[in-house]
Design an enzyme around this catalytic site. Structure first.
Site, short mmCIF file in Angstrom:
data_model
loop_
_atom_site.label_atom_id
_atom_site.label_comp_id
_atom_site.label_asym_id
_atom_site.label_seq_id
_atom_site.Cartn_x
_atom_site.Cartn_y
_atom_site.Cartn_z
N ASP A 63 0.85 -1.19 0.00
CA ASP A 63 0.00 0.00 0.00
C ASP A 63 0.89 1.25 0.00
O ASP A 63 1.79 1.38 0.85
CB ASP A 63 -0.86 -0.07 1.27
CG ASP A 63 -1.99 0.94 1.29
OD1 ASP A 63 -2.44 1.35 0.21
OD2 ASP A 63 -2.43 1.29 2.41
N HIS A 84 -9.43 4.84 -2.15
CA HIS A 84 -8.69 4.89 -0.87
C HIS A 84 -9.51 5.68 0.14
O HIS A 84 -10.47 6.36 -0.23
CB HIS A 84 -7.34 5.59 -1.07
CG HIS A 84 -6.32 4.73 -1.75
ND1 HIS A 84 -5.15 4.34 -1.14
CD2 HIS A 84 -6.30 4.16 -2.98
CE1 HIS A 84 -4.45 3.58 -1.95
NE2 HIS A 84 -5.13 3.46 -3.09
N GLY A 85 -9.08 5.62 1.40
CA GLY A 85 -9.74 6.43 2.44
C GLY A 85 -11.21 6.09 2.57
O GLY A 85 -12.05 6.98 2.78
N GLY A 139 -7.95 8.30 7.06
CA GLY A 139 -8.14 8.61 8.48
C GLY A 139 -9.60 8.88 8.82
O GLY A 139 -10.49 8.59 8.03
N ASP A 144 3.32 4.90 -5.35
CA ASP A 144 2.57 6.14 -5.16
C ASP A 144 3.42 7.34 -5.57
O ASP A 144 4.17 7.91 -4.78
CB ASP A 144 2.14 6.25 -3.69
CG ASP A 144 1.27 7.47 -3.45
OD1 ASP A 144 1.15 8.33 -4.35
OD2 ASP A 144 0.70 7.59 -2.34
N THR A 175 -8.70 2.55 8.70
CA THR A 175 -9.11 3.23 9.94
C THR A 175 -10.25 2.50 10.68
O THR A 175 -10.18 2.34 11.91
CB THR A 175 -9.54 4.67 9.60
OG1 THR A 175 -8.38 5.33 9.06
CG2 THR A 175 -10.00 5.43 10.82
N GLU A 179 -1.23 6.00 -8.38
CA GLU A 179 -2.20 6.99 -7.90
C GLU A 179 -2.07 8.26 -8.71
O GLU A 179 -0.96 8.74 -8.96
CB GLU A 179 -1.96 7.28 -6.41
CG GLU A 179 -2.86 8.39 -5.85
CD GLU A 179 -2.72 8.57 -4.33
OE1 GLU A 179 -2.50 7.57 -3.62
OE2 GLU A 179 -2.82 9.73 -3.88
P1 13P Z 1 -8.69 4.56 5.62
O1 13P Z 1 -7.73 4.41 6.74
O2 13P Z 1 -9.29 5.91 5.56
O3 13P Z 1 -9.68 3.44 5.59
O4 13P Z 1 -7.83 4.44 4.25
C1 13P Z 1 -7.20 3.25 3.95
C2 13P Z 1 -6.39 3.38 2.71
O5 13P Z 1 -6.73 4.07 1.77
C3 13P Z 1 -5.14 2.61 2.66
O6 13P Z 1 -4.44 2.85 1.47
O1 G3H Z 2 -2.76 4.38 3.50
C1 G3H Z 2 -2.72 4.74 4.59
C2 G3H Z 2 -2.80 3.92 5.80
O2 G3H Z 2 -4.13 3.81 6.22
C3 G3H Z 2 -1.97 4.57 6.86
O3 G3H Z 2 -1.03 3.72 7.15
O4 G3H Z 2 -0.22 4.78 9.28
O5 G3H Z 2 0.07 2.37 8.77
O6 G3H Z 2 1.38 4.04 7.45
P1 G3H Z 2 0.14 3.80 8.25
ZN ZN Z 3 -4.54 4.81 0.76
#
Ligand code: 13P
Ligand code: G3H
Ligand code: ZN
Length: 284
Positions: free
Chosen positions: A82, A208-209, A181, A104, A233, A134
């Site tokens: 990731d 993502h996210g 997050g 990325d 998250t 990305e």
């Molecule tokens: P979230 O932590 O917001 O679920 O995002 C996860 C993510 O996009 C990891 O690449």
């Molecule tokens: O992509 C982002 C992750 O959710 C954050 O990962 O805090 O483990 O590097 P990390």
């Molecule tokens: Zn991500």
């Protein structure tokens, strides 16, 4: 079974109109939770490792844990890097047995992002690993930028077309209003933008996210062509809230298994819900 090709899982998802969950892991309990959830739902699944996970657990531990989990399971499981930060890290993951990597380059100018992605693709193709890139900047909720500012970082559909044509990347992460997050408010996704991107590129799209995005918006994004949905998250929340509850209820507890066991179960339940939401239940 051995780990499977990530792009093959995503192509099947695209054809079937569902998405595969890509769930972040940081330790043994989370790997086990992801696999237990996928088995209970009879769903294909992607286990992914972030930069933080690699720092915390180590690449070899993550690869080892995931390979053991896959070998004991009849469910198709892929292992993905990731937000890979460099060509070198992508190679390390390929050598460790990852079935896909994300490079990325979203902070780079377009041409440099294309060049870096192509470099990773050349190596990855040689060993049958698929590649995510990305375009646009997804960023984090902690970036503290208002939505109108965030829009400046959204993926440009014409750039997406150029990017895919110039690289042949396997799947593409797009910025359409999500952030990593915990959201402060309710995230608003730009579905018109997603439609425009979908119309111009023919590779699976990654969201993502996705933690904290309302279920209805996730379903809509999938119906408009998202095939990989990243969740981290929400898993952290479920895991840590469960562990905290045990500490609160039994402050005298000293056995880590009494904290981590229920936390693993809480993560499993959360991941099962997400798998059902993504429509990948029964698609193993
Ligand atoms: P979230 O932590 O917001 O679920 O995002 C996860 C993510 O996009 C990891 O690449
Ligand atoms: O992509 C982002 C992750 O959710 C954050 O990962 O805090 O483990 O590097 P990390
Ligand atoms: Zn991500």
């Amino acid at each position: 079974m051995p780990l499977v090709s990530t792009i093959e899982l995503l192509r099947k998802a695209e054809a079937g109109g569902y998405a595969v969950g890509a769930f972040n892991c940081n330790n043994m309990e989370l790997v086990q939770a992801i696999v237990a959830a996928a088995e209970a739902e009879n769903a294909p699944v992607i286990i992914q490792a972030s930069q933080g996970a690699i720092k915390y657990a180590g690449l070899d531990y993550i690869a080892g844990l995931t390979k053991i989990a896959a070998s004991k399971s009849g469910i198709p499981i892929a292992l993905h890097l990731d937000h890979g930060t460099s060509f070198e890290q992508c190679i390390q993951c390929m050598l460790a047995g990852f079935t896909s990597v994300m490079i990325d380059g979203s902070k780079l100018p377009l041409v440099e992002n294309i060049n870096l992605t192509n470099r990773v693709l050349r190596a990855a193709k040689a060993v049958g690993v698929s590649v995510e890139a990305e375009l646009g900047k997804i960023g984090g909720t902690e970036d503290d930028i208002v939505v109108s500012e965030r829009e400046a970082f959204f993926t440009d559909p014409l750039e997406a077309k150029e990017f895919v044509q110039s690289t042949g990347v396997d799947f593409l992460a797009v910025a359409i209003g999500t952030a990593h997050g915990r959201y402060k408010g309710i995230p608003q996704l730009n579905f018109e933008l997603l439609k425009s991107i979908r119309a111009l590129i023919n590779v699976p799209i990654v969201l993502h996210g996705s933690s904290g995005v309302p279920d209805i918006a996730i379903r809509k994004a999938i119906s408009l062509g998202v095939s990989k949905v990243n969740i981290d998250t929400n898993i952290r929340e479920a895991f840590v809230e469960s562990a905290k509850r045990v500490i609160y209820d039994k402050p005298e507890e000293i056995d880590p298994r009494k904290l981590l066991g229920p936390a693993r179960d809480a993560a499993t339940n959360l991941i099962r819900e997400k798998i059902r939401l993504f429509g990948s239940s029964g698609k193993a």
